[in-house]
Design a protein around this motif. Sequence first.
Motif, short mmCIF file in Angstrom:
data_model
loop_
_atom_site.label_atom_id
_atom_site.label_comp_id
_atom_site.label_asym_id
_atom_site.label_seq_id
_atom_site.Cartn_x
_atom_site.Cartn_y
_atom_site.Cartn_z
N TRP A 27 0.82 -1.22 0.00
CA TRP A 27 0.00 0.00 0.00
C TRP A 27 0.86 1.27 0.00
N TYR B 3 1.67 -0.49 -10.07
CA TYR B 3 1.33 0.41 -8.97
C TYR B 3 1.07 1.82 -9.52
N THR C 21 0.77 6.53 -4.75
CA THR C 21 1.21 5.63 -3.68
C THR C 21 2.07 6.43 -2.70
#
Length: 330
Positions: A65, A134, A139
């Motif tokens: 994450w 990603y 992020t």
Amino acid sequence: LVAAAADADDGFAPNSLGTLGAAIELRSRLREVELERASSRGKRGDDGWEEIDGSYVRAPSGRAWGVVHFIGGAVLGSYPHIAYDAFLSRVSDDAGVVVVATPYDLGVDHGKISRECATKLNRAWAAFATREGYDLANTPVFAFGHSLGCKLHLVAACGDGEGDGDGESAAAKRTGHLFVAFNNATAADSVRLLEKFAKELVRKRAETATGGDASANAAFDGFMRNLPNLTAMAERAASAAGLDFTPSPAETLERAKRGFESPRATLLSFEEDDLDQNDELMEVLRHRYAMTTVSGDAPVSAVRLRGTHLTPVYFKLDGSKLSPAFGRLG
């Protein structure tokens, strides 16, 4: 110092303090470990690290994450995936984040080293994120440093107007900073610090490898006795040459007071660490946040744990497969 600095193959940056014998020996041993590990990467027993554009990347088993940009301490920061392996592996697996550890060579221009580390992070994370799907822009990226690595992150977060844009953009997007055992020593003090650091590492490695066997520990005494002589020589040479780091310790704290940018900062210290300078940094950051935060408590906190300056450093190695000299320094 002159003779040691002439060795073009010692792996240290020009004009660095790596000419101290302890630093050369330690980095040499870490290099041997890296060669041993590199030969087995991709095979059974993979260490979990992948080299991407000059950085070492480790991902958790599931979907990450966030990203942690790690910079280690002097000498050990040259091979962060080895010196901090167990520590960073736990961070990656337990927190569920990608760890990007950027190695660096010792040198006196900490501003330049800081920018180089930021640029390495940008390149490695961009390559990894693109490959793994990603969201590069959204992020969260956290800055995480140990000892000198904290200073390098601090300098990046203050900005110095000399970056190439790549490093500056990386620093500007930090979601938060974690400073572990911040150290902001002068060049001469760093020589003395290295002596203390090497002694502690020697003892730690001796106890780990031998279970504290007295006869084995005695083998380290010769090295320990020579350290003060090496330190005194290096300290005198650094002072005589007017050698110091850029920015200096005072300049670093002043820059932080005027320009540190981060949504939050956490300072982690260890109870038995007399190399830690987090108290000075805490005072400066509280002042900085007081000037920039509209209301409420400053988003800076302190955590104190049991341990020493080397608590984040772990070596899980089979010394029998490496040079016997490795045991002399850890």
